[in-house]
Design a protein around this motif. Structure first.
Motif, short mmCIF file in Angstrom:
data_model
loop_
_atom_site.label_atom_id
_atom_site.label_comp_id
_atom_site.label_asym_id
_atom_site.label_seq_id
_atom_site.Cartn_x
_atom_site.Cartn_y
_atom_site.Cartn_z
N ILE A 78 8.30 -57.34 -13.12
CA ILE A 78 7.63 -56.89 -11.90
C ILE A 78 6.13 -56.97 -12.16
CG2 ILE A 78 7.19 -54.99 -10.30
CD1 ILE A 78 10.01 -53.99 -10.82
N VAL A 79 5.43 -57.74 -11.33
CA VAL A 79 3.98 -57.90 -11.46
C VAL A 79 3.36 -57.47 -10.13
CG1 VAL A 79 2.07 -59.49 -11.82
CG2 VAL A 79 4.19 -59.77 -13.13
N ALA A 80 2.44 -56.51 -10.19
CA ALA A 80 1.83 -55.97 -8.97
C ALA A 80 0.36 -56.34 -8.92
CB ALA A 80 1.99 -54.46 -8.91
N THR A 81 -0.04 -56.98 -7.84
CA THR A 81 -1.45 -57.23 -7.59
C THR A 81 -1.95 -56.28 -6.49
OG1 THR A 81 -0.80 -59.10 -6.19
CG2 THR A 81 -1.54 -59.59 -8.44
N VAL A 82 -1.38 -55.10 -6.49
CA VAL A 82 -1.90 -53.93 -5.79
C VAL A 82 -1.86 -52.79 -6.81
CG1 VAL A 82 -1.26 -54.57 -3.44
CG2 VAL A 82 0.42 -53.44 -4.90
N ALA A 83 -2.72 -51.80 -6.62
CA ALA A 83 -2.83 -50.70 -7.57
C ALA A 83 -2.00 -49.51 -7.11
CB ALA A 83 -4.29 -50.29 -7.74
N VAL A 84 -1.41 -48.78 -8.06
CA VAL A 84 -0.56 -47.63 -7.73
C VAL A 84 -0.98 -46.40 -8.54
CG1 VAL A 84 1.47 -48.96 -7.05
CG2 VAL A 84 1.14 -48.39 -9.46
N ARG A 85 -0.63 -45.27 -7.97
CA ARG A 85 -0.79 -44.00 -8.68
C ARG A 85 -0.17 -42.93 -7.83
NH1 ARG A 85 -6.50 -42.11 -11.27
NH2 ARG A 85 -5.86 -40.15 -12.19
N PRO A 86 0.98 -42.42 -8.24
CA PRO A 86 1.71 -42.72 -9.47
C PRO A 86 2.48 -44.04 -9.37
CG PRO A 86 2.98 -41.20 -8.15
CD PRO A 86 1.68 -41.40 -7.43
N ILE A 87 3.08 -44.45 -10.47
CA ILE A 87 3.94 -45.63 -10.47
C ILE A 87 5.23 -45.27 -9.72
CG2 ILE A 87 5.36 -47.12 -11.94
CD1 ILE A 87 3.05 -46.98 -13.99
N PRO A 88 5.61 -46.04 -8.71
CA PRO A 88 6.81 -45.70 -7.93
C PRO A 88 8.06 -45.71 -8.80
CG PRO A 88 5.45 -47.30 -6.77
CD PRO A 88 4.91 -47.21 -8.16
N ALA A 89 8.90 -44.70 -8.63
CA ALA A 89 10.16 -44.64 -9.37
C ALA A 89 11.04 -45.84 -9.04
CB ALA A 89 10.90 -43.33 -9.04
N SER A 90 10.91 -46.36 -7.81
CA SER A 90 11.74 -47.51 -7.41
C SER A 90 11.45 -48.74 -8.24
CB SER A 90 11.53 -47.82 -5.92
OG SER A 90 10.18 -48.16 -5.65
N TRP A 91 10.23 -48.86 -8.78
CA TRP A 91 9.91 -50.01 -9.61
C TRP A 91 10.72 -49.97 -10.91
CZ3 TRP A 91 3.96 -51.28 -9.40
CH2 TRP A 91 3.58 -51.46 -8.06
N LEU A 92 10.87 -48.77 -11.47
CA LEU A 92 11.67 -48.65 -12.69
C LEU A 92 13.15 -48.89 -12.40
CD1 LEU A 92 9.84 -45.57 -14.19
CD2 LEU A 92 9.68 -47.93 -14.97
N THR A 93 13.60 -48.42 -11.23
CA THR A 93 14.99 -48.65 -10.85
C THR A 93 15.27 -50.15 -10.70
OG1 THR A 93 15.07 -46.54 -9.67
CG2 THR A 93 16.73 -48.18 -9.07
N ALA A 94 14.29 -50.90 -10.18
CA ALA A 94 14.47 -52.33 -9.92
C ALA A 94 14.18 -53.20 -11.15
CB ALA A 94 13.57 -52.76 -8.77
N LEU A 95 13.79 -52.59 -12.25
CA LEU A 95 13.49 -53.35 -13.47
C LEU A 95 14.69 -53.28 -14.41
CD1 LEU A 95 11.05 -54.88 -14.69
CD2 LEU A 95 10.44 -52.75 -15.86
N LYS A 96 15.12 -54.42 -14.90
CA LYS A 96 16.24 -54.46 -15.84
C LYS A 96 15.84 -53.81 -17.17
CE LYS A 96 18.11 -58.80 -13.98
NZ LYS A 96 18.42 -60.21 -14.30
N PRO A 97 16.78 -53.20 -17.90
CA PRO A 97 16.46 -52.72 -19.24
C PRO A 97 15.88 -53.85 -20.10
CG PRO A 97 18.58 -51.88 -18.55
CD PRO A 97 18.16 -52.89 -17.50
N GLY A 98 14.78 -53.58 -20.76
CA GLY A 98 14.09 -54.62 -21.52
C GLY A 98 13.12 -55.42 -20.68
N GLY A 99 13.13 -55.19 -19.36
CA GLY A 99 12.20 -55.89 -18.47
C GLY A 99 10.79 -55.35 -18.59
N LEU A 100 9.84 -56.12 -18.08
CA LEU A 100 8.43 -55.78 -18.25
C LEU A 100 7.77 -55.54 -16.90
CD1 LEU A 100 6.47 -55.53 -20.68
CD2 LEU A 100 5.72 -57.86 -20.17
N LEU A 101 7.03 -54.44 -16.83
CA LEU A 101 6.24 -54.08 -15.66
C LEU A 101 4.77 -54.33 -15.98
CD1 LEU A 101 5.68 -52.58 -12.93
CD2 LEU A 101 5.71 -50.45 -14.26
N VAL A 102 4.06 -54.98 -15.04
CA VAL A 102 2.62 -55.23 -15.18
C VAL A 102 1.94 -54.75 -13.90
CG1 VAL A 102 0.82 -56.93 -15.62
CG2 VAL A 102 3.10 -57.26 -16.60
N THR A 103 1.07 -53.77 -14.03
CA THR A 103 0.42 -53.21 -12.85
C THR A 103 -0.94 -52.65 -13.22
OG1 THR A 103 0.74 -51.74 -10.94
CG2 THR A 103 1.42 -50.90 -13.10
N THR A 104 -1.66 -52.16 -12.22
CA THR A 104 -2.93 -51.47 -12.44
C THR A 104 -2.84 -50.07 -11.84
OG1 THR A 104 -3.84 -52.47 -10.43
CG2 THR A 104 -4.35 -53.54 -12.53
#
Length: 275
Positions: A78-104
């Motif tokens: 998951i790569v976000a070219t928008v900034a978040v705070r806090p990081i949405p819980a849904s992003w972690l739900t949608a990320l596979k174990p071992g997957g990588l999140l890139v955000t600001t």
């Protein structure tokens, strides 16, 4: 942002923040269109991006959704070219174990990479690179911050506390590491900086009613007016003292710990903060 995601040829990608469609085009060229999903909250941008992508023969899935809510599938990256705070819980739900999140992190130039663990959270770091994007929106309309009245007070009023600052006036918004450290420490500050010949003026306001006016000639020490419940310029000076004493600020290169609910902690050495 895609370089930090370390994309592999078999990875599926969620591109958060379609915008013009440029990122989705790059990702579709790199991975293949069937492995790329791009989302944006603005239906006009989504439709325009689809048309542009169609013209160059690329057809990734492009959808109109609020990316802070439920997401369409599960992904390796998951790569976000928008900034978040806090990081949405849904992003972690949608990320596979071992997957990588890139955000600001919204309000900062902090670029975070984090790998999802088996517990549903993620761990990573604040990269040494810097990046900044607009905040996520939950609807297509842009909301302007209502800070005009407090800014007028900061420009003209005598402060409840008037002191001489320890350091020259700085344009905080252009000092990215300083700005990021300040926003982690005291989130939500709005900055205004002005120069008139040799006169330098920095204004700071906060939604809690705190405000600052720091005025100096050239690089001389400023007269600092502060009002409201907090002394924002004192907080800034404390950060600048830490920087000069230690050579750098701990927020850059910090370890990142994200709970499954999106709660995020930064830590480096003896310093730590919760976002």
């Amino acid at each position: 942002m895609f370089q930090h995601a370390r994309l592999g040829s078999c990875d599926t990608l969620l591109d958060v923040g379609t915008g013009s469609g440029y990122g989705a085009a790059l990702a579709a060229w790199r991975l293949g269109e069937e492995q790329v999903t791009s989302v944006d909250v603005d239906p006009y941008l989504v439709e325009a991006a689809r048309e542009r992508l169609e013209r160059i023969g690329r057809r990734p899935s492009v959808e109109t959704i609020d990316a802070t809510g439920d997401l369409p599938g599960v992904f390796d990256r998951i790569v976000a070219t928008v900034a978040v705070r806090p990081i949405p819980a849904s992003w972690l739900t949608a990320l596979k174990p071992g997957g990588l999140l890139v955000t600001t992190i919204a309000g900062t130039s902090l670029l975070v990479t984090a790998e999802k663990g088996e517990d549903g959270g993620a761990t990573g770091r604040v990269e040494w690179d810097r990046a900044g994007f607009m905040r996520t929106r939950t609807d297509p309309d842009y909301q302007e911050a209502a800070t005009g009245d407090l800014l007028s007070i900061a420009r003209a009023h005598e402060g409840e506390q008037i002191t001489t600052g320890r350091y020259p006036v700085v344009n905080v918004a252009e000092a990215w590491d300083l700005s990021s450290m300040l926003d982690v420490t005291a989130p939500g500050i709005e900055h205004c900086y002005e120069e008139h010949q040799d006169r330098r003026v920095a204004l700071m306001t906060h939604p809690d009613g705190s405000w600052v006016r720091a005025v100096a000639q050239a690089d001389g020490l400023p007269t600092v007016h502060q009002g409201g419940p907090r002394r924002l310029w004192d907080t800034l000076d404390e950060i600048r003292t830490y920087w000069l004493t230690n050579g750098e600020l701990p927020v850059r290169g910090a370890r990142v710990f994200i709970k499954p609910d999106g709660t995020t902690y930064l830590a480096r050495g003896g310093w730590h903060a919760r976002l």
